[in-house]
Design an enzyme around this catalytic site. Structure first.
Site, PDB file in Angstrom:
ATOM      1  N   TYR A  93       0.801  -1.218   0.022  1.00  0.00           N
ATOM      2  CA  TYR A  93      -0.296   0.164   0.038  1.00  0.00           C
ATOM      3  C   TYR A  93       0.843   1.298   0.088  1.00  0.00           C
ATOM      4  CZ  TYR A  93      -2.889  -3.578   2.232  1.00  0.00           C
ATOM      5  OH  TYR A  93      -3.420  -4.917   2.268  1.00  0.00           O
ATOM      6  N   HIS A  94       1.983   1.317  -0.823  1.00  0.00           N
ATOM      7  CA  HIS A  94       2.858   2.518  -0.713  1.00  0.00           C
ATOM      8  C   HIS A  94       3.057   3.061  -2.143  1.00  0.00           C
ATOM      9  CE1 HIS A  94       4.417   0.915   3.270  1.00  0.00           C
ATOM     10  NE2 HIS A  94       3.216   1.478   3.409  1.00  0.00           N
TER      11      HIS A  94
END
Length: 537
Positions: free
Chosen positions: A472-473
């Site tokens: 999730y980056h």
């Protein structure tokens, strides 16, 4: 509708900008968010993270393009679609990255973004429960605190780190080499999530007469006249009509690493051939828009647990929730105050690395499909991700329709040297070593993933290809850089090259990924941007 500043996106960056710019009562600010207000209680209780995946209205719900180097899989990419953006649905880990990350940005042409230059903005944002020192701040909007009641399995993970020759680390934000294992600090305050919305858009801030917040309003495109951004166009009007919100001074695009390049390209700002192929008039040929997409790819080692020390769903869940609720009400502690991912750390894929290139996130629970699937029973797992991937991808339009989801292709594991796959295989070995340490002897049940049958290098390689997923980056799709860098659409002051009155302020501006979680750096970027904007007003 006309304002001095129009901010597109109320995520980690947009909330900061809205707060800091509207603090000047002589200017007017409009903040526009495609999602709704953060009314779901699961957002605010840190343990609510365990069920947030069930609420489809809180996420953009993206699936990425088929991944050529991962057997054509199309992993799910959750991105926050709510006031606070992904800071309202993330795991709340407060990690800034390392000095080398920001000094590297400056060396790439992002003048003024070296570590010593950005540290004051981390401190400005921070209200750290440990107190102030040369590396931490107090009194800022963003609550940062230690786990109130770490789970016994989280403490076992910290002990396992020391048993595997990784040092105990009490502060992952000291700026230098952060190799080690420990408990993370989190963006929480008094048992509640400190999202960007909760931190920067308090009731008092929202009551400012010069701040106008619009939710459930999706920006379709920017309006540009004579190479100057003049506002935005909103959809959703009667009979398909659009509405305009005009900006007297600047439009600030803070829609995130996916939606910011999408909005730019829908507005005719992007790679000319691609924009033209979508039937959109080209306003500015900016070949770097949508390019450079980077993300931390992740594998998960999972075990069953032989005891009920974790946070699983079992027959006694009702009794446990009652006890947890009493602990939260009485002292804002207990499991409900936990971000679940309490422990973790950093390691090197090989001894010759200068800084760690692997990060761990330990959970005293089992997880499947980003939390969208209920998992029965107790267990624990460790996420192991590659911090510095060489593979980069792109975001491009699938259609000129602003409501259509863009094509997201991170091109995972595409680097020709195989560096990224090697790091993930090393990360897998590290994860197994940690969960195999004596500290887990009292808790360890069957290894569910990869599983006892996955042992050889080739078997592990196939397992990585079958299971690796996002942590999730996503970043770097509208990167800042030197004036003569054609692949960097932004100047170091975050202004779009070739268009006046337009800046991008979010994770997309990072010249490359940092070695850690991206929420705190994104807030820092917005704090620094707000000062730059005010200084040029």
């Amino acid at each position: 509708m006309e304002f001095d500043y129009v901010i597109v996106g109320a995520g980690s960056a947009g909330c900061v900008l809205a707060n800091r710019l509207s603090a000047d009562p002589t200017v007017t600010v409009c903040l526009i968010e495609a999602g709704g207000r953060a009314r779901n209680p699961a957002i605010h209780l840190p343990f609510g993270l365990a069920v947030l995946g069930k609420f489809e209205n809180l996420s953009w719900g993206y699936n990425i393009a088929p991944q050529t180097h991962m057997k054509g899989r199309q992993p799910f990419w959750p991105r926050g679609k709510v006031l606070g953006g992904s800071s309202s649905v993330n795991a709340m880990i407060y990690a800034r990255g390392m000095r080398a990350d920001y000094d590297g940005w400056a060396a790439m042409g992002a003048t003024g973004w070296d570590f010593d230059s950005v540290l004051p903005y981390f401190l400005k944002a921070e209200d750290n429960a440990r107190g102030a020192d040369e590396l931490h701040g107090v009194g800022g909007p963003l609550g940062v605190s230690d786990p109130a009641d770490p789970n016994p399995l989280s403490l076992a993970f910290v002990e396992a780190g020391q048993q595997t020759q990784l040092p105990l680390t009490r502060d992952f934000n000291r700026g230098e080499d952060v190799e080690g294992i420990g408990l993370y600090q989190t963006t929480t305050r008094r048992g509640l999530r400190a999202s960007a919305a909760r931190s920067y858009l308090s009731d008092a801030v929202q009551a400012r007469p010069n701040l106008h917040i619009m939710t459930q309003q999706q920006v379709q495109r920017l309006t540009v006249e004579d190479r100057r951004a003049t506002g935005v166009e909103l959809g959703g009007g009667a009979a398909g009509q659009t509405r305009q919100v005009r900006a007297r001074r600047e439009v600030l695009l803070s829609a995130g690493a996916i939606n910011s390049p999408q909005v730019l390209m829908l507005s005719g700002i992007g790679p000319a051939d691609h924009v033209r192929a979508m039937g959109i008039p080209v306003v500015l040929d900016a070949p770097g828009v949508g390019q450079g997409l980077a993300d931390h790819l992740d594998v998960i080692i999972q075990h069953k647990a032989t005891t009920g020390k974790g946070l699983g769903f079992e027959w006694d869940l009702g009794f446990r929730l009652a006890r947890w609720g009493a602990q939260w009400v009485s002292r804002r502690g207990g499991a409900l105050a936990s971000n679940v991912a309490e422990a973790g750390g950093f390691a090197k894929s090989s001894p010759d690395r200068d800084i760690p290139d692997i990060q761990f996130h330990f959970l005293p629970a089992r997880i499947e499909d980003h939390g969208r699937t209920w998992v029965w029973g107790y267990g624990f797992c460790v996420h192991c991700c590659n911090l510095y991937p060489k593979s980069t991808g792109e975001v491009r339009l699938a259609s000129p329709d602003p409501m259509a989801k863009p094509v997201i292709d991170p091109k995972y594991l595409s680097d020709p040297e195989g560096h990224d796959l090697d790091v993930l295989m090393s990360a897998t070995r590290w994860g197994r070593k940690l969960l195999g340490a004596p500290a887990f002897d009292a808790f360890r049940g069957e290894e569910l993933s990869p599983g006892a049958g996955i042992q050889t290098r080739e078997q592990v390689r196939e397992w990585v290809l079958d299971t690796a997923d996002t942590v999730y980056h996503p970043t770097s799709t509208v990167a800042m850089g030197a004036a003569d860098n054609l692949n960097a659409p932004l100047m170091p002051d975050l202004q779009v090259k070739g268009v006046e009155g337009l800046r991008v302020v979010d994770a997309s501006v990072m010249p490359r990924l940092i070695g850690g979680n991206t929420n705190a750096p994104t807030i820092m970027i917005a704090e620094k941007a707000a000062d730059m904007i005010r200084s040029t007003a």
